[in-house]
Design a protein around this motif. Structure first.
Motif, short mmCIF file in Angstrom:
data_model
loop_
_atom_site.label_atom_id
_atom_site.label_comp_id
_atom_site.label_asym_id
_atom_site.label_seq_id
_atom_site.Cartn_x
_atom_site.Cartn_y
_atom_site.Cartn_z
N HIS A 121 3.80 1.64 -1.14
CA HIS A 121 4.41 1.73 -2.36
C HIS A 121 3.83 2.36 -3.53
CE1 HIS A 121 7.37 -1.82 -1.48
NE2 HIS A 121 7.42 -0.87 -0.44
N ARG A 122 2.35 2.03 -3.43
CA ARG A 122 1.32 2.49 -4.37
C ARG A 122 1.18 4.08 -4.07
NH1 ARG A 122 -1.05 -2.55 -4.21
NH2 ARG A 122 -2.13 -2.28 -2.34
N GLU A 138 4.16 6.20 -5.31
CA GLU A 138 4.37 6.09 -6.64
C GLU A 138 3.20 7.06 -7.05
OE1 GLU A 138 6.27 2.18 -8.56
OE2 GLU A 138 4.12 1.83 -7.55
N ARG A 139 1.75 6.91 -6.39
CA ARG A 139 0.88 8.12 -6.73
C ARG A 139 1.42 9.43 -6.58
NH1 ARG A 139 -2.98 4.86 -4.17
NH2 ARG A 139 -2.77 6.40 -2.23
N ASP A 150 0.73 -1.05 0.08
CA ASP A 150 -0.03 -0.02 0.12
C ASP A 150 0.95 1.33 0.05
OD1 ASP A 150 -1.95 -1.69 0.12
OD2 ASP A 150 -2.97 -1.00 1.99
#
Lengths: 162, 162
Positions: free
Chosen positions: B136-137, B140-141, B134
């Motif tokens: 990591h996402r 990245e967002r 979570d």
């Protein structure tokens, strides 16, 4: 790999700068835009002064036969997690291309680890480009665990070397 | 996710320490052994003093309704690569469990990025446990690239909290 090479590790001095810049300029993979062009020298000099002025940073060189053949920078950071542990970060690690395969890099990292223990660091950490599979095996052999992902965001594009 | 929560971000003060320790103690995944036990307090206090004394470190808190709901530490490190670039490292990021999903973490990271720009950092970097998909996402967002692997070596086991 032979282990004959016995480099001496010490703090970098200003006179080491040209050799250090050449080490980084020779590294194509990192894409760090380093250059031995004289126009860029003042920037490296300012950076060297900042590193010297920081009580938390040590810039190391490995010297063999009177020449700088390797380098690494260590940074000590205390933070709250793990009951206020001090961590040591290793970065800007390089061994001169023609000096590889002699165990110099491993000795450099062992030297960093010893420095970390001396200064009371509870953890050592570093990031390595995802493309450097050889470097990953190298760090794992030395006892590091690849337990994390490393994220980067570039804020400033490099100026042209002219 | 709503964006109603408007935390104020500021430097941590000594009075924030109990709330900060509670944030880290609530984080089971990192395995950092943090605890609100009073016997451990002196260690956190010493760490806080070291962070305060470091010109390169800023410990931030996000405050909402008078309570500390988030934290992060940023560290500025100048090194030779990329022509002597100054990098900012973000670590010890936490949002209070019951305050998630309101965009507080994203605002905290945006605040860190703004601080990095203000201080002339050319790159922002951070590590996140490989298990935290979570997170990591989330990074990245926010515009980070997962370009690196993160390696760690523990030197010192934590003392028992008793």
């Amino acid at each position: 790999m032979t282990s004959a090479a016995e480099p001496v590790f010490r703090r970098a001095e200003r006179a080491d700068l040209p050799a250090l810049i050449a080490l980084f300029a020779a590294d194509a993979l990192g894409g760090h835009g380093d250059t031995v062009h004289p126009d860029a020298f003042a920037r490296y000099e300012r950076a060297f002064e900042r590193i010297e002025a920081s009580a938390n940073d040590i810039l190391l060189v490995g010297v063999l036969g009177g020449e700088v053949v390797a380098t690494a920078q260590v940074t000590f950071t205390t933070s709250l997690p793990s009951r206020g542990r001090t961590n040591m970060t290793i970065e800007a690690v390089q061994t001169r291309d023609d000096m590889r395969g002699q165990g110099i890099g491993a000795k450099l990292i062992h030297h960093c680890i010893a420095l970390g223990r001396e200064r009371g660091a509870g953890l050592i950490q570093l990031m390595s480009n995802a493309k450097r599979a050889d470097a990953h095996r190298f760090y794992e052999r030395l006892g590091f665990k690849k337990s994390h992902a490393g994220f980067k965001m570039v804020l400033e594009a490099l100026p042209a070397a002219t």
